[in-house]
Design an enzyme around this catalytic site. Structure first.
Site, short mmCIF file in Angstrom:
data_model
loop_
_atom_site.label_atom_id
_atom_site.label_comp_id
_atom_site.label_asym_id
_atom_site.label_seq_id
_atom_site.Cartn_x
_atom_site.Cartn_y
_atom_site.Cartn_z
N SER A 87 0.84 -1.19 0.00
CA SER A 87 0.00 0.00 0.00
C SER A 87 0.88 1.25 0.00
O SER A 87 1.71 1.42 -0.89
CB SER A 87 -0.96 -0.04 1.20
OG SER A 87 -1.97 0.92 1.06
N ASP A 142 -9.37 -4.05 -5.76
CA ASP A 142 -8.92 -3.09 -4.75
C ASP A 142 -9.67 -1.77 -4.92
O ASP A 142 -9.62 -1.13 -5.98
CB ASP A 142 -7.42 -2.85 -4.91
CG ASP A 142 -6.81 -2.08 -3.75
OD1 ASP A 142 -7.56 -1.44 -3.00
OD2 ASP A 142 -5.58 -2.14 -3.59
N HIS A 169 -7.50 -5.09 -1.33
CA HIS A 169 -6.37 -4.36 -0.79
C HIS A 169 -5.64 -5.19 0.27
O HIS A 169 -5.77 -4.95 1.47
CB HIS A 169 -6.88 -3.04 -0.19
CG HIS A 169 -5.79 -2.06 0.14
ND1 HIS A 169 -5.02 -1.45 -0.83
CD2 HIS A 169 -5.34 -1.58 1.33
CE1 HIS A 169 -4.16 -0.63 -0.25
NE2 HIS A 169 -4.34 -0.70 1.06
#
Length: 217
Positions: A87, A142, A169
């Site tokens: 991320s 995501d 995610h």
């Protein structure tokens, strides 16, 4: 993980709260990735952390300077052959790789006028591109970091490999992905098959290009 690979985990300097995640709740992340409120009991082993906080227009990254100083201190203490980030951490990983290629582009990163660490794989930071081989893993569903945002980084990575998983995610952890990450880190320049069923990985250079191997990551 293979016995020849040692992973060193570094936490981001900023504690994250739901308000920091563009309106997405912890449920939207599919995991307890954010603290529930500012009064939650602090536990350094479970408290979610970040590397910087961006403004609404994504033009200012508050705390980035402190994060780079923290990483500089880590790099001074030891030698590493690669970096793995998820991320926001993936953006920091790419920035760090680019910065180590041209450390004088950011004088505050220098130690007595020199880089604190050799390039991870041996331009102006993200001037047009950077050459460190990179692996980009995207989740097809995501909704936190959508494909368009992820591909901005992919497009400026001159030596990139792209893999996609069917989820959202998170870092994929099924057996085929675990095997892929293990083999990839152990032999980054080898012919490592894609973990996606029947899929052919994509690379900016036209070949599958892994990122790193060695004793420290």
């Amino acid at each position: 993980m293979d016995k020849d690979i040692e992973l060193v985990f570094v936490d981001g300097p900023m504690v994250l709260y739901p308000v920091d995640l563009d309106g997405f709740s912890a449920n939207a992340l599919g995991a307890s990735e954010v603290t529930q409120d500012a009064t939650s009991e602090y536990d350094p082993t479970t408290t979610p952390r970040g590397w910087f906080k961006a403004n609404a227009d994504r033009t200012v990254a508050r705390g980035l300077e402190d994060a780079l100083q923290m990483l500089k201190d880590v790099l001074v203490r030891d030698r590493y052959v690669g970096v793995f980030g998820f991320s926001q951490g993936a953006a920091i990983a790419a920035l760090l790789a680019a910065l180590l290629e041209k450390p004088h582009s950011y004088p505050a990163f220098l130690v007595e006028g020199e880089s604190p660490h050799p390039p991870l794989y041996a331009a102006n930071i993200f001037g047009s591109s950077y050459s460190t081989p990179t692996l980009h893993v995207l989740g097809k569903t995501d909704v936190i970091v959508v494909e368009e945002r992820s591909k901005v980084l992919l497009e400026i990575s001159a030596n990139a490999r792209l893999e996609e998983h069917e989820g959202g995610h998170f870092v994929p952890s099924k057996a085929n992905w675990r095997k892929f990450f293990r083999d990839y880190l152990h032999d980054p320049l080898g012919d490592v098959s894609s973990p996606s069923s029947g899929a052919v990985s994509q690379s900016n250079s036209g070949t599958a290009t892994p990122i790193v191997s060695g004793s420290h990551l």
